[in-house]
Design an enzyme around this catalytic site. Sequence first.
Site, PDB file in Angstrom:
ATOM      1  N   GLU A 106      50.027  34.471  36.351  1.00 51.84           N
ATOM      2  CA  GLU A 106      49.070  33.532  36.942  1.00 51.84           C
ATOM      3  C   GLU A 106      49.441  33.342  38.398  1.00 51.84           C
ATOM      4  O   GLU A 106      50.623  33.265  38.725  1.00 51.84           O
ATOM      5  CB  GLU A 106      49.136  32.156  36.275  1.00 51.84           C
ATOM      6  CG  GLU A 106      48.750  32.115  34.821  1.00 51.84           C
ATOM      7  CD  GLU A 106      49.961  31.915  33.928  1.00 51.84           C
ATOM      8  OE1 GLU A 106      50.985  31.397  34.413  1.00 51.84           O
ATOM      9  OE2 GLU A 106      49.894  32.309  32.758  1.00 51.84           O
ATOM     10  N   TYR A 118      50.736  41.931  44.115  1.00 50.20           N
ATOM     11  CA  TYR A 118      50.394  42.288  42.730  1.00 50.20           C
ATOM     12  C   TYR A 118      49.377  43.434  42.703  1.00 50.20           C
ATOM     13  O   TYR A 118      49.515  44.376  41.911  1.00 50.20           O
ATOM     14  CB  TYR A 118      49.842  41.062  41.987  1.00 50.20           C
ATOM     15  CG  TYR A 118      50.807  39.877  41.970  1.00 50.20           C
ATOM     16  CD1 TYR A 118      52.179  40.069  41.946  1.00 50.20           C
ATOM     17  CD2 TYR A 118      50.332  38.566  41.984  1.00 50.20           C
ATOM     18  CE1 TYR A 118      53.054  38.981  41.945  1.00 50.20           C
ATOM     19  CE2 TYR A 118      51.201  37.484  41.969  1.00 50.20           C
ATOM     20  CZ  TYR A 118      52.558  37.699  41.962  1.00 50.20           C
ATOM     21  OH  TYR A 118      53.425  36.638  41.957  1.00 50.20           O
TER      22      TYR A 118
END
Length: 157
Positions: A106, A118
């Site tokens: 998250e 990411y």
Amino acid sequence: MSVTVRQACRGDLPHIIAIEEASFSVPWSHQSLAAELENPVAHYYVLEKDDGSVAGYADVWLIADEGQLANIAIHPSARGLGYGEILLRTAMEALFQAGCTSLFLEVRQSNAPAQGLYRKLGYEGVAVRKNYYSQPVEDACIMQCQKENYQWLSHSR
Ligand SMILES: CC(C)(COP(=O)(O)OP(=O)(O)OC[C@H]1O[C@@H](n2cnc3c(N)ncnc32)[C@H](O)[C@@H]1OP(=O)(O)O)[C@@H](O)C(=O)NCCC(=O)NCCS
């Protein structure tokens, strides 16, 4: 500067706590950060510079074949130097070696540096969790990296 990624130990905690508190508006408690050293599903790493200082940490969990990025931070003075990528690659590749087929995380919708990292490594957004964060209230982007989408470095396979 050369750096080493190694497993976190109790002596690293003061550095981990300092980096955590410099990085997040709602930091993990000292107890939670310490408990990860004993967490059987946690793979907990620090990045050490050649002067012996700890510049960051990453904590990933493996439950069955599913991974979770629990926590990652680099000291504010050491960001943008590639350290976060080195740490996250080390942690993810350890999980892949241990049988992980997919990782989740998250991240705040506004956290462009983390989302950039990411996406570079192969994560994509899969869901939004409304008002997940506080201080300030903000949605979480749930991201997933399937092993086959991981962006290996040519020398790290
Ligand atoms: C997210 C974080 C760990 C990244 O660590 P870092 O060492 O600064 O990142 P790196 O230098 O390894 O950068 C790797 C990649 O991340 C992305 N990135 C890093 N900083 C970025 C920025 N300011 N803006 C956009 N993308 C960025 C880029 O894709 C970069 O690759 P590139 O250099 O080839 O462009 C660091 O910013 C941090 O500690 N932030 C505070 C804590 C946090 O938000 N943790 C994540 C919670 S979900």
